[in-house]
Design an enzyme around this catalytic site. Structure first.
Site, PDB file in Angstrom:
ATOM      1  N   ASP A  15      14.006   4.157  -2.365  1.00 12.41           N
ATOM      2  CA  ASP A  15      13.795   3.763  -0.976  1.00 12.41           C
ATOM      3  C   ASP A  15      15.131   3.357  -0.368  1.00 12.41           C
ATOM      4  O   ASP A  15      15.397   2.190  -0.098  1.00 12.41           O
ATOM      5  CB  ASP A  15      12.772   2.622  -0.903  1.00 12.41           C
ATOM      6  CG  ASP A  15      11.396   3.067  -1.381  1.00 12.41           C
ATOM      7  OD1 ASP A  15      11.063   4.249  -1.173  1.00 12.41           O
ATOM      8  OD2 ASP A  15      10.670   2.255  -1.964  1.00 12.41           O
ATOM      9  N   LYS A  37      10.855   8.405  -7.505  1.00 10.44           N
ATOM     10  CA  LYS A  37      10.064   8.910  -6.375  1.00 10.44           C
ATOM     11  C   LYS A  37      11.000   9.123  -5.186  1.00 10.44           C
ATOM     12  O   LYS A  37      11.697   8.196  -4.771  1.00 10.44           O
ATOM     13  CB  LYS A  37       8.981   7.883  -6.027  1.00 10.44           C
ATOM     14  CG  LYS A  37       8.079   8.310  -4.896  1.00 10.44           C
ATOM     15  CD  LYS A  37       6.878   7.388  -4.790  1.00 10.44           C
ATOM     16  CE  LYS A  37       7.158   6.095  -4.083  1.00 10.44           C
ATOM     17  NZ  LYS A  37       7.437   6.210  -2.651  1.00 10.44           N
ATOM     18  N   ASP A  64       7.413  12.736  -2.926  1.00 10.39           N
ATOM     19  CA  ASP A  64       6.341  12.043  -2.181  1.00 10.39           C
ATOM     20  C   ASP A  64       6.433  12.407  -0.698  1.00 10.39           C
ATOM     21  O   ASP A  64       6.906  11.629   0.124  1.00 10.39           O
ATOM     22  CB  ASP A  64       6.548  10.532  -2.409  1.00 10.39           C
ATOM     23  CG  ASP A  64       5.545   9.664  -1.686  1.00 10.39           C
ATOM     24  OD1 ASP A  64       4.485  10.179  -1.285  1.00 10.39           O
ATOM     25  OD2 ASP A  64       5.825   8.456  -1.526  1.00 10.39           O
ATOM     26  N   LYS A  66       3.670  13.812   1.030  1.00 12.85           N
ATOM     27  CA  LYS A  66       2.334  13.632   1.616  1.00 12.85           C
ATOM     28  C   LYS A  66       1.998  14.724   2.631  1.00 12.85           C
ATOM     29  O   LYS A  66       1.802  14.467   3.823  1.00 12.85           O
ATOM     30  CB  LYS A  66       2.223  12.263   2.300  1.00 12.85           C
ATOM     31  CG  LYS A  66       2.430  11.074   1.371  1.00 12.85           C
ATOM     32  CD  LYS A  66       2.156   9.753   2.084  1.00 12.85           C
ATOM     33  CE  LYS A  66       2.356   8.550   1.210  1.00 12.85           C
ATOM     34  NZ  LYS A  66       3.757   8.249   0.868  1.00 12.85           N
ATOM     35  N   HIS A  68       0.086  17.364   4.931  1.00 12.28           N
ATOM     36  CA  HIS A  68      -1.203  17.307   5.640  1.00 12.28           C
ATOM     37  C   HIS A  68      -1.144  18.325   6.774  1.00 12.28           C
ATOM     38  O   HIS A  68      -0.525  18.082   7.807  1.00 12.28           O
ATOM     39  CB  HIS A  68      -1.411  15.884   6.193  1.00 12.28           C
ATOM     40  CG  HIS A  68      -2.790  15.640   6.731  1.00 12.28           C
ATOM     41  ND1 HIS A  68      -3.245  14.400   7.071  1.00 12.28           N
ATOM     42  CD2 HIS A  68      -3.811  16.490   6.985  1.00 12.28           C
ATOM     43  CE1 HIS A  68      -4.495  14.478   7.515  1.00 12.28           C
ATOM     44  NE2 HIS A  68      -4.853  15.748   7.477  1.00 12.28           N
ATOM     45  N   ASP A  69      -1.777  19.481   6.566  1.00 10.64           N
ATOM     46  CA  ASP A  69      -1.754  20.537   7.594  1.00 10.64           C
ATOM     47  C   ASP A  69      -2.881  21.506   7.258  1.00 10.64           C
ATOM     48  O   ASP A  69      -3.687  21.215   6.363  1.00 10.64           O
ATOM     49  CB  ASP A  69      -0.360  21.215   7.580  1.00 10.64           C
ATOM     50  CG  ASP A  69       0.026  21.784   8.937  1.00 10.64           C
ATOM     51  OD1 ASP A  69      -0.834  22.446   9.564  1.00 10.64           O
ATOM     52  OD2 ASP A  69       1.170  21.584   9.372  1.00 10.64           O
ATOM     53  N   THR A 124      -2.577   2.215   2.344  1.00 11.48           N
ATOM     54  CA  THR A 124      -2.887   0.786   2.202  1.00 11.48           C
ATOM     55  C   THR A 124      -2.536   0.007   3.475  1.00 11.48           C
ATOM     56  O   THR A 124      -2.860  -1.164   3.594  1.00 11.48           O
ATOM     57  CB  THR A 124      -2.163   0.173   0.987  1.00 11.48           C
ATOM     58  OG1 THR A 124      -0.824   0.641   0.976  1.00 11.48           O
ATOM     59  CG2 THR A 124      -2.848   0.552  -0.297  1.00 11.48           C
ATOM     60  N   ARG A 185       4.104  -5.696  -9.775  1.00 15.24           N
ATOM     61  CA  ARG A 185       5.170  -6.691  -9.893  1.00 15.24           C
ATOM     62  C   ARG A 185       5.135  -7.348 -11.270  1.00 15.24           C
ATOM     63  O   ARG A 185       4.096  -7.885 -11.672  1.00 15.24           O
ATOM     64  CB  ARG A 185       4.987  -7.806  -8.842  1.00 15.24           C
ATOM     65  CG  ARG A 185       5.338  -7.397  -7.429  1.00 15.24           C
ATOM     66  CD  ARG A 185       6.834  -7.119  -7.289  1.00 15.24           C
ATOM     67  NE  ARG A 185       7.185  -6.672  -5.952  1.00 15.24           N
ATOM     68  CZ  ARG A 185       7.182  -5.394  -5.543  1.00 15.24           C
ATOM     69  NH1 ARG A 185       6.837  -4.428  -6.380  1.00 15.24           N
ATOM     70  NH2 ARG A 185       7.532  -5.076  -4.326  1.00 15.24           N
ATOM     71  N   GLN A 194       4.290  -6.689  -0.424  1.00 15.54           N
ATOM     72  CA  GLN A 194       3.066  -6.243  -1.108  1.00 15.54           C
ATOM     73  C   GLN A 194       2.102  -7.417  -1.182  1.00 15.54           C
ATOM     74  O   GLN A 194       2.462  -8.507  -1.606  1.00 15.54           O
ATOM     75  CB  GLN A 194       3.381  -5.751  -2.533  1.00 15.54           C
ATOM     76  CG  GLN A 194       4.290  -4.542  -2.589  1.00 15.54           C
ATOM     77  CD  GLN A 194       3.579  -3.237  -2.280  1.00 15.54           C
ATOM     78  OE1 GLN A 194       2.446  -3.223  -1.803  1.00 15.54           O
ATOM     79  NE2 GLN A 194       4.262  -2.129  -2.526  1.00 15.54           N
ATOM     80  N   ARG A 215      11.382  -2.175  -5.729  1.00 12.33           N
ATOM     81  CA  ARG A 215      12.348  -3.249  -5.512  1.00 12.33           C
ATOM     82  C   ARG A 215      12.675  -4.075  -6.746  1.00 12.33           C
ATOM     83  O   ARG A 215      13.845  -4.419  -6.939  1.00 12.33           O
ATOM     84  CB  ARG A 215      11.897  -4.140  -4.347  1.00 12.33           C
ATOM     85  CG  ARG A 215      12.215  -3.495  -3.001  1.00 12.33           C
ATOM     86  CD  ARG A 215      11.450  -4.114  -1.871  1.00 12.33           C
ATOM     87  NE  ARG A 215      10.045  -3.781  -1.929  1.00 12.33           N
ATOM     88  CZ  ARG A 215       9.134  -4.166  -1.039  1.00 12.33           C
ATOM     89  NH1 ARG A 215       9.507  -4.913  -0.014  1.00 12.33           N
ATOM     90  NH2 ARG A 215       7.892  -3.799  -1.151  1.00 12.33           N
TER      91      ARG A 215
HETATM   92  O1  C5P Z   1       9.373  -2.031  -3.825  1.00 12.69           O
HETATM   93  P1  C5P Z   1       7.951  -1.733  -4.170  1.00 12.69           P
HETATM   94  O2  C5P Z   1       7.686  -1.761  -5.674  1.00 12.69           O
HETATM   95  O3  C5P Z   1       6.967  -2.542  -3.377  1.00 12.69           O
HETATM   96  O4  C5P Z   1       7.773  -0.209  -3.722  1.00 12.69           O
HETATM   97  C1  C5P Z   1       6.601   0.516  -3.932  1.00 12.69           C
HETATM   98  C2  C5P Z   1       6.809   1.955  -3.541  1.00 12.69           C
HETATM   99  O5  C5P Z   1       5.527   2.575  -3.486  1.00 12.69           O
HETATM  100  C3  C5P Z   1       7.424   2.160  -2.167  1.00 12.69           C
HETATM  101  O6  C5P Z   1       8.140   3.408  -2.206  1.00 12.69           O
HETATM  102  C4  C5P Z   1       6.231   2.253  -1.260  1.00 12.69           C
HETATM  103  O7  C5P Z   1       6.490   2.972  -0.094  1.00 12.69           O
HETATM  104  C5  C5P Z   1       5.254   3.008  -2.159  1.00 12.69           C
HETATM  105  N1  C5P Z   1       3.835   2.826  -1.840  1.00 12.69           N
HETATM  106  C6  C5P Z   1       3.236   1.585  -1.739  1.00 12.69           C
HETATM  107  N2  C5P Z   1       1.909   1.480  -1.429  1.00 12.69           N
HETATM  108  C7  C5P Z   1       1.191   2.580  -1.227  1.00 12.69           C
HETATM  109  C8  C5P Z   1       1.764   3.844  -1.331  1.00 12.69           C
HETATM  110  C9  C5P Z   1       3.113   3.931  -1.636  1.00 12.69           C
HETATM  111  O8  C5P Z   1       3.883   0.566  -1.945  1.00 12.69           O
HETATM  112  N3  C5P Z   1      -0.084   2.467  -0.991  1.00 12.69           N
END
Ligand code: C5P
Length: 238
Positions: A15, A37, A64, A66, A68-69, A124, A185, A194, A215
């Site tokens: 990211d 990813k 990743d 995603k 959609h079409d 989410t 985490r 999150q 992260r």
């Molecule tokens: O830093 P962190 O562990 O929160 O990052 C989670 C990764 O998963 C990020 O790339 C975030 O965009 C992705 N993601 C998410 N929740 C989702 C789908 C994807 O956190 N429902």
């Protein structure tokens, strides 16, 4: 034949829009984690060149994007993406069964091991009220289960889901359906934005296949050491 095994279940999201940082992270993390990813921000900024620079480290890639079409367009997108040899690619399950079938069929044309084709169910960021505004009745959880069941019927390999959905999806979709789970985490780590988090050990015990942990790894002072510590905890718990 689909790709089957990774070094461990940990995938970290690149990211960042800093290509040098991304390439350095890929080099450091390639020996430590299952894969990286690559999402919209990185891919739109650096395209196939940036992708290849990361993939050259030998680390498996979850692309990743995603998709959609309409089915024909998604199939074309999947064929192009498969030329990059990703380990995992994804489409929105809300694109419908025909679209997902077209994606799954297109991935099968890959020479050699094909990627897992994964469905994104309900983002989410959406809650029940957002879904009702779109005309979806029932709860977000009902919709996740409905879309996952469509994804499975269409021949997709699995879905992305939140930690809280793992058990219901495992029960609904069986042992072989891949569950890719962000919102993870390690105990004591900063949750950031999150809201519903779970430890890597708990998520695996409930039936996750891939843990997306960004992260806590990529923002650590020593990303390789952070990844190694999580992998060691998981191996011990297994
Ligand atoms: O830093 P962190 O562990 O929160 O990052 C989670 C990764 O998963 C990020 O790339 C975030 O965009 C992705 N993601 C998410 N929740 C989702 C789908 C994807 O956190 N429902």
């Amino acid at each position: 034949m689909s790709k089957t095994s990774f070094k461990n279940p940990i995938f970290s999201g690149l990211d960042t829009n800093d290509r040098a940082e991304a390439e350095a992270l890929a080099r450091q993390l390639a020996p430590e984690i299952g894969g990286l990813k690559i999402g919209l921000e990185f891919f739109y900024a650096f395209g196939q060149d940036g992708y290849r620079a990361v993939a050259e480290t030998g680390i498996p890639i979850f692309l990743d994007l995603k998709l959609h079409d309409i089915p024909n367009t998604v199939a074309g997108g999947i064929r192009s993406a498969c030329q990059l040899n990703p380990a995992i690619i994804n489409v929105h399950a809300s694109g419908g069964v025909a679209m997902m079938q077209a994606a799954a069929e297109a991935a099968k044309e890959t020479k050699g091991a094909r990627p897992w084709v994964i469905g994104v169910t309900v983002l989410t960021s959406l809650d029940d009220a957002d879904l009702h505004a779109m005309g979806v009745s029932g709860t977000a959880q009902d919709q996740v289960l409905r879309l996952a069941s469509n994804a499975q019927a269409a021949g997709l390999d699995g879905v992305v889901c939140s930690p809280m959905e793992i058990e219901a999806l495992r029960a609904e979709c069986g042992p072989d359906f891949k569950l890719i789970v962000p919102g993870i985490r390690p105990a004591g780590a900063d949750a950031g934005d999150q809201k519903r988090i779970m430890t890597p050990q708990d998520a695996l015990a409930r039936g996750a296949d891939i843990l997306v942990i960004s992260r806590p790894i990529i923002k650590a002072d020593n990303p390789a050491a952070a990844a190694r510590a999580i992998a060691a905890d998981l191996a011990q718990a297994a």
